[in-house]
Design a protein around this motif. Structure first.
Motif, short mmCIF file in Angstrom:
data_model
loop_
_atom_site.label_atom_id
_atom_site.label_comp_id
_atom_site.label_asym_id
_atom_site.label_seq_id
_atom_site.Cartn_x
_atom_site.Cartn_y
_atom_site.Cartn_z
N PHE A 65 45.55 40.51 38.82
CA PHE A 65 46.38 39.23 39.07
C PHE A 65 47.96 39.59 39.49
CE2 PHE A 65 48.64 35.30 38.77
CZ PHE A 65 47.91 34.18 39.81
N GLY A 66 48.39 40.34 38.45
CA GLY A 66 49.66 41.03 38.38
C GLY A 66 50.00 41.62 39.76
N ALA A 67 48.99 42.48 40.12
CA ALA A 67 48.94 43.01 41.46
C ALA A 67 49.21 42.11 42.58
CB ALA A 67 48.01 44.02 41.63
N CYS A 68 48.32 41.08 42.64
CA CYS A 68 48.29 39.99 43.59
C CYS A 68 49.65 39.30 43.56
CB CYS A 68 47.07 38.98 43.36
SG CYS A 68 45.53 39.77 43.45
N LEU A 151 46.20 40.65 49.11
CA LEU A 151 46.53 40.15 47.76
C LEU A 151 46.72 38.86 47.74
CD1 LEU A 151 48.45 43.60 46.54
CD2 LEU A 151 46.11 43.01 46.24
N ALA A 152 47.37 38.27 48.64
CA ALA A 152 47.69 36.92 48.73
C ALA A 152 46.46 35.82 48.55
CB ALA A 152 48.54 36.34 49.55
N GLU A 153 45.48 36.30 49.43
CA GLU A 153 44.12 35.54 49.35
C GLU A 153 43.49 35.81 48.38
OE1 GLU A 153 42.26 37.09 52.99
OE2 GLU A 153 43.58 36.36 54.45
N LEU A 154 43.28 37.08 47.79
CA LEU A 154 42.70 37.33 46.41
C LEU A 154 43.26 36.52 45.28
CD1 LEU A 154 40.66 38.69 44.65
CD2 LEU A 154 41.91 40.68 44.56
N LYS A 155 44.62 36.59 45.13
CA LYS A 155 45.46 35.70 44.34
C LYS A 155 44.96 33.95 44.21
CE LYS A 155 50.10 34.42 42.86
NZ LYS A 155 50.41 33.14 43.44
#
Length: 195
Positions: A65-68, A151-155
């Motif tokens: 989540f931090g990466a996202c 990453l925004a979608e995964l977040k």
């Protein structure tokens, strides 16, 4: 002759007199005797074991989540490694909950309401796994080349079940803590628990 003030049938006091309040001590459960350090360890061992597993999930979640949230993978981690970490998180959480539901919760549910079907902890499992399935499907599509990892979608997917996941990780450990377990189980029974 004047009418007498109506009486409170329960207390024998006039209706307009304030009733005595029930103290918090009268509403709470009786105080149990203090546990020795040895007894505490025996009653608390399931909570400690569960927290060990949950800390692994928390750590992996925080990395993903931090990466996202930052919009960049951890330094030195390839896309393939990042996706593999996400898959591993999903699979390990699913396996963990499957073991709980098949081996541990049925034993605890015999006496502990929180572990009975359709109550909070099992309902949380269902909510979490709706999100885990979406996350796993998204990562599968990234591996299969059907979509590019964003990453925004995964977040967004992770935000959909993150709050209930974190509440669940904490609630389960709390339910298994010594102060709660001793209300339902003897020390001898604790020694035979499936965990």
């Amino acid at each position: 002759m004047a009418d007498a003030a109506p009486e409170d049938a329960q207390a024998g006091a006039p209706a307009d007199c304030p009733k005595p309040e029930t103290s918090k001590e009268q509403l709470t459960e009786p105080t149990l005797p203090k546990l020795s350090p040895s007894e505490f360890r025996q009653y608390n061992h399931m909570a400690e074991n569960m927290d060990y597993f949950h800390n692994h999930f928390r750590s992996t979640w925080n990395t993903l989540f931090g990466a996202c949230a930052r919009g960049s993978r951890p330094a030195g981690m390839s896309i393939r490694q990042f996706i593999a970490m996400g898959h591993q998180f999903c699979r390990h959480l699913t396996m963990h909950h499957t073991i709980e539901e098949r081996r541990i919760f049925p034993v605890l549910a015999k006496r502990m309401p929180a572990f009975q079907k359709e109550l909070e902890l099992l309902t949380q499992h269902k909510q979490i796994h709706e999100g885990v399935e979406k996350m796993e499907e998204y990562l599968d599509e990234c591996v299969g080349g059907e979509r590019e990892l964003r990453l925004a979608e995964l977040k967004t997917i992770m935000e959909g079940f993150g709050e209930v996941l974190w509440q669940h990780l904490d609630a389960e450990v709390e339910e298994l803590g010594a102060d709660n377990m001793r209300k339902y189980w003897t020390i001898e029974e604790m020694k035979r628990m499936p965990m």
